[in-house]
Design an enzyme around this catalytic site. Structure first.
Site, short mmCIF file in Angstrom:
data_model
loop_
_atom_site.label_atom_id
_atom_site.label_comp_id
_atom_site.label_asym_id
_atom_site.label_seq_id
_atom_site.Cartn_x
_atom_site.Cartn_y
_atom_site.Cartn_z
N TYR A 142 0.86 -1.20 0.00
CA TYR A 142 0.00 0.00 0.00
C TYR A 142 0.88 1.24 0.00
CZ TYR A 142 -3.40 3.48 1.71
OH TYR A 142 -4.19 4.60 1.86
N LYS A 156 1.07 4.34 -2.71
CA LYS A 156 0.82 5.74 -2.34
C LYS A 156 2.08 6.59 -2.56
CE LYS A 156 -3.55 5.80 -1.14
NZ LYS A 156 -4.53 6.67 -1.81
N1 LIG Z 1 -9.06 5.54 5.84
C1 LIG Z 1 -7.82 5.89 6.08
O1 LIG Z 1 -7.32 5.75 7.20
C2 LIG Z 1 -6.98 6.51 4.98
C3 LIG Z 1 -5.74 7.06 5.33
C4 LIG Z 1 -4.97 7.68 4.33
C5 LIG Z 1 -5.44 7.73 3.03
N2 LIG Z 1 -6.64 7.16 2.73
C6 LIG Z 1 -7.10 7.25 1.33
O2 LIG Z 1 -8.34 7.95 1.31
C7 LIG Z 1 -9.07 7.57 0.14
C8 LIG Z 1 -10.50 7.24 0.56
O3 LIG Z 1 -10.45 6.11 1.40
P1 LIG Z 1 -11.55 5.84 2.53
O4 LIG Z 1 -10.86 5.89 3.84
O5 LIG Z 1 -12.74 6.68 2.30
O6 LIG Z 1 -11.83 4.31 2.20
P2 LIG Z 1 -13.16 3.47 2.02
O7 LIG Z 1 -14.18 3.89 3.01
O8 LIG Z 1 -12.71 2.06 1.97
O9 LIG Z 1 -13.69 3.95 0.57
C9 LIG Z 1 -12.94 3.65 -0.58
C10 LIG Z 1 -13.71 4.17 -1.77
O10 LIG Z 1 -12.94 3.91 -2.94
C11 LIG Z 1 -13.78 3.22 -3.87
N3 LIG Z 1 -13.03 2.37 -4.77
C12 LIG Z 1 -12.17 1.37 -4.49
N4 LIG Z 1 -11.69 0.82 -5.61
C13 LIG Z 1 -12.28 1.49 -6.64
C14 LIG Z 1 -12.21 1.39 -8.05
N5 LIG Z 1 -11.43 0.47 -8.66
N6 LIG Z 1 -12.92 2.26 -8.80
C15 LIG Z 1 -13.71 3.19 -8.22
N7 LIG Z 1 -13.86 3.32 -6.88
C16 LIG Z 1 -13.14 2.47 -6.11
C17 LIG Z 1 -14.73 2.41 -2.99
O11 LIG Z 1 -15.84 1.99 -3.76
P3 LIG Z 1 -16.66 0.62 -3.43
O12 LIG Z 1 -17.70 1.00 -2.41
O13 LIG Z 1 -17.21 0.21 -4.74
O14 LIG Z 1 -15.67 -0.37 -2.89
C18 LIG Z 1 -15.06 3.46 -1.95
O15 LIG Z 1 -15.99 4.38 -2.45
C19 LIG Z 1 -8.30 6.40 -0.46
O16 LIG Z 1 -7.50 6.87 -1.54
C20 LIG Z 1 -7.41 5.93 0.68
O17 LIG Z 1 -6.27 5.25 0.23
C21 LIG Z 1 -7.42 6.56 3.66
#
Ligand SMILES: NC(=O)c1ccc[n+]([C@@H]2O[C@H](COP(=O)([O-])OP(=O)(O)OC[C@H]3O[C@@H](n4cnc5c(N)ncnc54)[C@H](OP(=O)(O)O)[C@@H]3O)[C@@H](O)[C@H]2O)c1
Length: 235
Positions: A144, A148
């Protein structure tokens, strides 16, 4: 750029930070928010326009770029987690999926939407990256973090290449947020609504990078510590 009157496209807008961005952009005065999701029927934010998009499917990206000619702000938010040691052979499949979704997907989106953004003049891209682009939790986030780190490098390259057409690029780095992705993670978590609010404020202030929380700022500062944080502080 100004959010008032803008037209935004948010990827992964059906839950987590993407849904928070969609809500917050509308509240900040965006004229229209396209909420992209693999299954648009799962988009629940009132007032947005759901559109279908899997960021790993090039034909879908091209079709959407052809259809949506008014986008002035692209929020590359969709991403996947997944953990395990990189020395385990199963990490290769995970690595491919994470690179396709977290690094190549956002790049393809920018390639497809760059002409539309250019035509709108006041335009921008927000790339949601991570504090883990600069650090690895040993045995857990190697692949991951690699995806990133690639997303961070690509975000910097996009900024350089989009400068001539007047499109700004904001790299948004954040540590754990209270979303499905970090459900099992320990420690403090930021609110996705607050991170979206900070992201929009940073964009309106003309910043190129947002370190959204204390953990992210500490990881970033650790890059120049002696010894640097990535050589072992997290072990
Ligand atoms: N949560 C954390 O602690 C954290 C920390 C740092 C960075 N981030 C980043 O923040 C961003 C949002 O993450 P989140 O925390 O909101 O995670 P999340 O709740 O797991 O949501 C992920 C989202 O991405 C979508 N997705 C995944 N694969 C996809 C694809 N191939 N095409 C289109 N949509 C796709 C998912 O859609 P589905 O519902 O269809 O699966 C969902 O809407 C990500 O880039 C993640 O890496 C998160």
């Amino acid at each position: 750029m100004k959010i008032q009157g803008s037209v935004a496209l948010v990827t992964g807008a059906n839950r987590g930070l993407g849904a928070a961005f969609a809500r917050t952009l509308l509240a900040a005065g965006a004229a229209k928010v396209y909420a992209a999701a693999r299954d648009p029927s799962t988009v629940t934010v009132p007032g947005v326009v759901p559109v279908p998009l899997d960021v790993t499917i090039l034909d879908q990206i091209k079709a959407l770029a052809h259809e949506l000619g008014d986008v002035s702000l692209l929020v590359n938010n969709a991403g996947i987690g997944g953990s395990g040691p990189v020395l385990d052979p199963t990490s290769i499949d995970r690595l491919h999926q994470q690179f396709e979704t977290n690094a190549v997907g956002p790049l393809r989106m920018v390639q497809a939407f760059a002409p539309t953004l250019a035509a709108r003049g006041d335009s921008a891209v927000i790339n949601v990256i991570s504090a883990l682009s600069w650090a690895t939790l040993p045995g857990v986030t190697g692949s991951y973090s690699a995806s990133k780190a690639a997303a961070w490098a690509l975000s910097n390259a996009m900024r350089q290449e989009l400068k001539a057409q007047g499109t700004e690029v904001l790299s948004l780095h954040v540590a754990f947020m209270d979303t499905d992705m970090a459900r099992g993670a320990p420690g403090p978590k930021s609110s996705p609504d607050e991170v979206a609010r900070l992201g929009i404020a940073a964009l309106e202030a003309g910043h190129s990078e947002l370190l959204a929380d204390d953990v992210t700022r500490s990881v970033h500062a650790g890059l120049t510590a002696v010894p640097p944080m990535y050589l072992g502080m997290l072990a």
